[in-house]
Design an enzyme around this catalytic site. Structure first.
Site, PDB file in Angstrom:
ATOM      1  N   LYS A  45       0.963  -1.187   0.172  1.00 43.69           N
ATOM      2  CA  LYS A  45      -0.015   0.012  -0.008  1.00 43.69           C
ATOM      3  C   LYS A  45       0.930   1.353  -0.098  1.00 43.69           C
ATOM      4  O   LYS A  45       2.069   1.292   0.384  1.00 43.69           O
ATOM      5  CB  LYS A  45      -1.019  -0.130   1.370  1.00 43.69           C
ATOM      6  CG  LYS A  45      -0.119  -0.065   2.537  1.00 43.69           C
ATOM      7  CD  LYS A  45      -1.149  -0.473   3.740  1.00 43.69           C
ATOM      8  CE  LYS A  45      -0.286  -0.311   5.030  1.00 43.69           C
ATOM      9  NZ  LYS A  45      -1.107   0.235   6.298  1.00 43.69           N
ATOM     10  N   ARG A 153      -9.563  -0.292  15.619  1.00 44.72           N
ATOM     11  CA  ARG A 153      -9.664   0.226  14.289  1.00 44.72           C
ATOM     12  C   ARG A 153     -10.692  -0.600  13.566  1.00 44.72           C
ATOM     13  O   ARG A 153     -11.709  -0.405  13.931  1.00 44.72           O
ATOM     14  CB  ARG A 153      -8.150   0.275  13.651  1.00 44.72           C
ATOM     15  CG  ARG A 153      -7.948   1.079  12.381  1.00 44.72           C
ATOM     16  CD  ARG A 153      -6.697   1.043  12.153  1.00 44.72           C
ATOM     17  NE  ARG A 153      -6.201   0.083  11.284  1.00 44.72           N
ATOM     18  CZ  ARG A 153      -4.969  -0.083  10.777  1.00 44.72           C
ATOM     19  NH1 ARG A 153      -4.140   0.780  10.974  1.00 44.72           N
ATOM     20  NH2 ARG A 153      -4.590  -1.206  10.345  1.00 44.72           N
ATOM     21  N   TYR A 285      14.122  31.023   6.261  1.00 43.13           N
ATOM     22  CA  TYR A 285      13.150  31.717   6.647  1.00 43.13           C
ATOM     23  C   TYR A 285      12.967  31.830   8.214  1.00 43.13           C
ATOM     24  O   TYR A 285      13.722  30.916   8.864  1.00 43.13           O
ATOM     25  CB  TYR A 285      11.790  31.075   6.359  1.00 43.13           C
ATOM     26  CG  TYR A 285      11.305  30.886   5.034  1.00 43.13           C
ATOM     27  CD1 TYR A 285      11.370  32.209   4.400  1.00 43.13           C
ATOM     28  CD2 TYR A 285      11.368  29.791   4.232  1.00 43.13           C
ATOM     29  CE1 TYR A 285      11.047  32.232   2.926  1.00 43.13           C
ATOM     30  CE2 TYR A 285      10.956  29.845   2.625  1.00 43.13           C
ATOM     31  CZ  TYR A 285      10.696  30.836   2.208  1.00 43.13           C
ATOM     32  OH  TYR A 285      10.472  31.113   0.912  1.00 43.13           O
ATOM     33  N   MET A 332      10.376  25.087   1.357  1.00 47.84           N
ATOM     34  CA  MET A 332       9.550  23.911   0.497  1.00 47.84           C
ATOM     35  C   MET A 332      10.476  23.258  -0.448  1.00 47.84           C
ATOM     36  O   MET A 332      10.315  21.963  -0.659  1.00 47.84           O
ATOM     37  CB  MET A 332       8.342  24.591  -0.068  1.00 47.84           C
ATOM     38  CG  MET A 332       7.381  23.714  -0.668  1.00 47.84           C
ATOM     39  SD  MET A 332       5.978  24.242  -1.823  1.00 47.84           S
ATOM     40  CE  MET A 332       5.213  25.364  -0.342  1.00 47.84           C
TER      41      MET A 332
HETATM   42  C1  LIG Z   1      -3.552  -4.385   8.280  1.00 47.59           C
HETATM   43  C2  LIG Z   1      -1.941  -4.365   8.120  1.00 47.59           C
HETATM   44  N1  LIG Z   1      -1.120  -5.664   7.883  1.00 47.59           N
HETATM   45  C3  LIG Z   1      -0.062  -5.467   7.836  1.00 47.59           C
HETATM   46  C4  LIG Z   1       0.673  -4.372   7.640  1.00 47.59           C
HETATM   47  C5  LIG Z   1       2.155  -4.296   7.379  1.00 47.59           C
HETATM   48  O1  LIG Z   1       2.868  -3.669   8.330  1.00 47.59           O
HETATM   49  P1  LIG Z   1       4.505  -3.821   8.525  1.00 47.59           P
HETATM   50  O2  LIG Z   1       4.764  -2.808   7.249  1.00 47.59           O
HETATM   51  O3  LIG Z   1       5.060  -3.174   9.995  1.00 47.59           O
HETATM   52  O4  LIG Z   1       5.177  -5.185   8.159  1.00 47.59           O
HETATM   53  C6  LIG Z   1      -0.113  -3.251   7.870  1.00 47.59           C
HETATM   54  C7  LIG Z   1       0.665  -1.826   7.502  1.00 47.59           C
HETATM   55  O5  LIG Z   1       0.421  -0.897   8.342  1.00 47.59           O
HETATM   56  C8  LIG Z   1      -1.279  -3.116   7.823  1.00 47.59           C
HETATM   57  O6  LIG Z   1      -2.251  -2.141   8.185  1.00 47.59           O
END
Ligand SMILES: Cc1ncc(COP(=O)(O)O)c(C=O)c1O
Length: 392
Positions: A45, A153, A285, A332
């Protein structure tokens, strides 16, 4: 590539280098450590934490990952398009199924089913809705169900999960592909709460066993992120979900069981201007730095707009193998460093912002300490205007 840079234009003198050979080495090291039957889901992701989702997915699947995980529909589509393209070009394929983490809004559901993305189902009403949509499309959808064991969550509270799992199992067009939970604190020395989460998850699994619902060959139990993989072997179950570890970054300073992993990402730039300043002159700045003696200052064409944390007189960069402190507050698009004492610096010399130069190294953990944040934040915040360059 996830930046507009292409091979026809000169590369911007501030870029991210992704070392593909190092990634492969990390993957081999992790594979050698893994129990042979343990499956793994490659978490790519947010552009594989800024490294480029397609590039990292291709390597991780080649190294044995059997599932790819993302967090948005767009991310899933980008991967699927790349998978199809690779197949059409008859290049090395990475056709692992794609799981989208989190909750899907109702208007995404039909689309996810159509594209064979695996999704989460975390309540009975939504399960029925997904089942109906799947029926209309003549499909069986792989769904994962999250048991909330304490992160608060996504997912169903562990005490209430059983009836929802049973409801999902009744629906003919849903295939329960996974039962999972996510740890709130897997990479700290104190594992008390992780063990409690594990106990809650195991309690649900035990209840399912007693009702002869588990073990089902098609339902994978998975709880571990990288920290859990390293430090909680009792929580491995059928599959682990790893994002940060293959990238060569340990989840924390105390969570480093597998030795020899090295970061895949470096951030580099070049000196764009050099100037001499006099005692009393200020830099940046807010006049954040005032020189007490004559100094040689270099301007680097990278700033907080590129993802460097907003710092003031904190941290350093590497030039000619030496540390050069950041002076004033970064802007920036630029930051100033003190070159005084570094022998013969030249315009457009290479500067390391994150990574190794000579015997020195700036780690993602150093940057996160300077920016009062975490390594995940530093890696994912490098902006799209930073070209990613993949080196073997
Ligand atoms: C649901 C879930 N599983 C696994 C992971 C992977 O975590 P890591 O990068 O610590 O291995 C994440 C990342 O945030 C996650 O949200």
């Amino acid at each position: 590539m996830i930046s507009p840079h292409n091979s026809q234009t000169p590369i911007r003198p501030a870029w991210i280098e992704i070392n593909v050979s190092q990634l492969r080495q990390n993957l081999a090291t992790i594979r050698a450590d893994m129990p042979p039957t343990l499956k793994w889901c490659s978490v790519v992701k947010d552009q594989a934490y800024g490294h480029g989702a397609v590039e990292i997915a291709r390597e991780t699947v080649r190294a044995g990952a059997s599932l790819l995980a993302v967090a948005t529909l767009d991310e899933a589509l980008e991967l699927r398009q790349a998978q199809l393209q690779q197949a059409q070009l008859r290049q090395a394929q990475f056709g692992a199924p794609i799981l989208i983490f989190g909750e899907r809004p109702p208007n995404e559901l039909a689309f996810c089913i159509e594209n064979d993305f695996s999704i989460f189902v975390n309540d009975a009403t939504q399960a029925k809705q997904i089942n109906e949509l799947a029926q209309q499309q003549g499909k069986r959808v792989n769904v994962h169900l999250e048991i909330d064991t304490g992160l608060s969550r996504y997912g169903i509270r562990w005490t209430k999960a059983l009836p929802v799992i049973e409801a999902v199992l009744q629906l003919a067009n849903l295939q329960l592909a996974g039962l999972m939970t996510h740890f709130a604190m897997s990479d700290e020395l104190d594992k008390t709460f992780a063990h409690e989460q594990l106990r809650r998850f195991a309690e649900v699994a035990q209840q399912l066993r007693e009702r002869k619902i588990l073990p089902a060959p098609q339902t994978r139990l998975h709880t571990c992120n990288s920290g859990g993989y390293l430090d909680l072997p009792a929580a491995h179950f059928d599959m682990v979900r790893m994002g940060i570890l293959p990238l060569g970054v340990y989840p924390s300073k105390v969570c480093r069981r597998v030795a020899g992993l090295m970061p895949v990402m470096s951030v580099k730039t070049r000196i764009a201007a050099i100037k001499e300043i006099e005692p009393g002159d200020t830099v940046g700045y807010g006049m954040g730095y005032r020189a007490e003696s004559s100094r040689t200052i270099a301007v680097l064409p990278i700033g907080y707009g590129d993802g460097f944390p907003r710092v003031r007189n904190t941290g350093y960069v590497l030039i000619r193998g030496q540390r050069a402190p950041i002076t004033g507050g970064n802007a920036m698009d630029a930051m100033m460093i003190d070159l005084t004492g570094i022998p013969a610096p030249q315009l457009w010399d290479e500067v390391v912002i994150m990574g190794q130069q000579g015997h020195e190294e700036i780690s993602v953990h150093d940057l996160s300490a300077w920016g009062s944040t975490v390594s995940y934040d530093i890696m994912t915040r490098w902006s799209v205007r930073m070209p990613r360059v993949y080196v073997e």
